[in-house]
Design a protein around this motif. Structure first.
Motif, mmCIF file in Angstrom:
data_model
loop_
_atom_site.group_PDB
_atom_site.id
_atom_site.type_symbol
_atom_site.label_atom_id
_atom_site.label_comp_id
_atom_site.label_asym_id
_atom_site.label_seq_id
_atom_site.Cartn_x
_atom_site.Cartn_y
_atom_site.Cartn_z
ATOM 1 N N LYS A 124 65.454 -30.419 7.687
ATOM 2 C CA LYS A 124 65.813 -29.936 9.018
ATOM 3 C C LYS A 124 64.618 -30.145 9.931
ATOM 4 C CE LYS A 124 67.567 -25.936 11.486
ATOM 5 N NZ LYS A 124 67.913 -24.532 11.452
ATOM 6 N N THR A 125 64.868 -30.717 11.079
ATOM 7 C CA THR A 125 63.772 -30.961 12.018
ATOM 8 C C THR A 125 63.757 -29.877 13.091
ATOM 9 O OG1 THR A 125 65.150 -32.416 13.357
ATOM 10 C CG2 THR A 125 63.783 -33.454 11.659
ATOM 11 N N TYR A 126 62.563 -29.626 13.610
ATOM 12 C CA TYR A 126 62.366 -28.590 14.621
ATOM 13 C C TYR A 126 61.637 -29.180 15.818
ATOM 14 C CZ TYR A 126 63.493 -24.943 11.215
ATOM 15 O OH TYR A 126 64.123 -24.136 10.313
ATOM 16 N N THR A 127 62.014 -28.711 16.998
ATOM 17 C CA THR A 127 61.221 -29.005 18.181
ATOM 18 C C THR A 127 60.104 -27.963 18.230
ATOM 19 O OG1 THR A 127 62.510 -27.553 19.611
ATOM 20 C CG2 THR A 127 63.263 -29.841 19.418
ATOM 21 N N LYS A 128 59.124 -28.200 19.074
ATOM 22 C CA LYS A 128 58.027 -27.240 19.173
ATOM 23 C C LYS A 128 58.545 -25.881 19.644
ATOM 24 C CE LYS A 128 53.411 -26.504 20.982
ATOM 25 N NZ LYS A 128 52.263 -27.062 21.677
ATOM 26 N N LYS A 129 59.457 -25.862 20.585
ATOM 27 C CA LYS A 129 60.021 -24.602 21.089
ATOM 28 C C LYS A 129 60.760 -23.852 19.989
ATOM 29 C CE LYS A 129 63.168 -22.684 24.555
ATOM 30 N NZ LYS A 129 63.588 -21.640 23.681
ATOM 31 N N ASP A 130 61.583 -24.589 19.214
ATOM 32 C CA ASP A 130 62.306 -23.953 18.105
ATOM 33 C C ASP A 130 61.340 -23.388 17.070
ATOM 34 O OD1 ASP A 130 64.726 -24.627 19.269
ATOM 35 O OD2 ASP A 130 64.983 -26.450 18.059
ATOM 36 N N LEU A 131 60.291 -24.130 16.771
ATOM 37 C CA LEU A 131 59.302 -23.692 15.790
ATOM 38 C C LEU A 131 58.581 -22.432 16.263
ATOM 39 C CD1 LEU A 131 57.939 -24.243 13.084
ATOM 40 C CD2 LEU A 131 56.270 -25.631 14.299
ATOM 41 N N VAL A 132 58.226 -22.403 17.539
ATOM 42 C CA VAL A 132 57.571 -21.204 18.089
ATOM 43 C C VAL A 132 58.482 -19.987 17.927
ATOM 44 C CG1 VAL A 132 56.778 -20.105 20.231
ATOM 45 C CG2 VAL A 132 56.059 -22.428 19.681
ATOM 46 N N ASP A 133 59.769 -20.153 18.227
ATOM 47 C CA ASP A 133 60.717 -19.039 18.104
ATOM 48 C C ASP A 133 60.836 -18.558 16.657
ATOM 49 O OD1 ASP A 133 61.210 -19.111 20.825
ATOM 50 O OD2 ASP A 133 63.042 -20.316 20.642
ATOM 51 N N VAL A 134 60.918 -19.494 15.715
ATOM 52 C CA VAL A 134 61.058 -19.139 14.297
ATOM 53 C C VAL A 134 59.815 -18.408 13.795
ATOM 54 C CG1 VAL A 134 61.216 -20.105 11.960
ATOM 55 C CG2 VAL A 134 62.722 -20.951 13.747
ATOM 56 N N ILE A 135 58.650 -18.933 14.124
ATOM 57 C CA ILE A 135 57.399 -18.313 13.669
ATOM 58 C C ILE A 135 57.214 -16.950 14.327
ATOM 59 C CG2 ILE A 135 54.879 -18.511 13.737
ATOM 60 C CD1 ILE A 135 55.233 -21.532 13.374
ATOM 61 N N TYR A 136 57.501 -16.849 15.611
ATOM 62 C CA TYR A 136 57.391 -15.591 16.341
ATOM 63 C C TYR A 136 58.240 -14.508 15.667
ATOM 64 C CZ TYR A 136 58.166 -12.262 20.173
ATOM 65 O OH TYR A 136 58.275 -11.120 20.931
ATOM 66 N N THR A 137 59.475 -14.849 15.336
ATOM 67 C CA THR A 137 60.378 -13.893 14.690
ATOM 68 C C THR A 137 59.879 -13.530 13.295
ATOM 69 O OG1 THR A 137 62.229 -14.812 15.937
ATOM 70 C CG2 THR A 137 62.771 -13.502 13.988
ATOM 71 N N ALA A 138 59.473 -14.513 12.508
ATOM 72 C CA ALA A 138 59.030 -14.261 11.135
ATOM 73 C C ALA A 138 57.783 -13.375 11.097
ATOM 74 C CB ALA A 138 58.749 -15.585 10.423
ATOM 75 N N VAL A 139 56.815 -13.667 11.947
ATOM 76 C CA VAL A 139 55.560 -12.900 11.938
ATOM 77 C C VAL A 139 55.785 -11.483 12.444
ATOM 78 C CG1 VAL A 139 53.219 -12.766 12.871
ATOM 79 C CG2 VAL A 139 54.123 -14.953 12.076
#
Length: 149
Positions: A124-139
């Protein structure tokens, strides 16, 4: 007013015993001593939630996170002494010492997500914006769970 008179006046007004610290040999028995206590339980502190801006500072460019010619081993964030630290371990660099020795208070991994951002061969590929959202939620989820303990 000397120390003896001060002590008498304080005792009369407040009805409490007062010990004055002194280097006087006469008053050595009355010097204040701080008692040291041993902490048996690991002291914990609340961790502040992170912002998306802080996540963006971690994933500035693909080349900085995973240099070309390197393979991403793991990526994540850990909390230690109330601070959140982001890390990305690659095969060409030495592994993060805190992660390797498991000295953190709590940790969350998002290796697959970072790999989906830096690698074209990921499931699965991520854009930088999507990655920021995923990491923000996980952390922030990790932080909330840690603070509840």
């Amino acid at each position: 007013m000397n120390k003896r008179q001060l002590k008498k006046s304080l005792n009369k007004k407040k009805m409490v015993n007062v010990a004055l610290a002194s280097t006087d040999k006469k008053n050595e028995a009355k010097t204040a001593v701080k008692v040291e206590t041993k902490v048996t339980k690991k002291e914990t502190c609340n961790i502040k939630a992170i912002t998306k801006k802080q996540v963006g500072e971690f994933i500035t460019t693909k080349e900085e996170v995973v240099p070309s010619g390197s393979e991403l081993l793991n990526a994540g964030a850990y909390a230690l002494n109330g601070e959140v630290v982001f890390f990305a371990n690659v095969n060409t660099n030495k592994e993060n010492a805190v992660v390797a020795s498991k000295e953190y208070d709590t940790i969350v991994y998002f290796t697959e997500e970072v790999n989906g951002w830096v690698s074209k061969n990921a499931e699965k590929t991520y854009t930088k914006k999507d990655l920021v959202d995923v990491i923000y939620t996980a952390v922030n989820t990790m932080i909330e769970e840690y603070n509840v303990q």
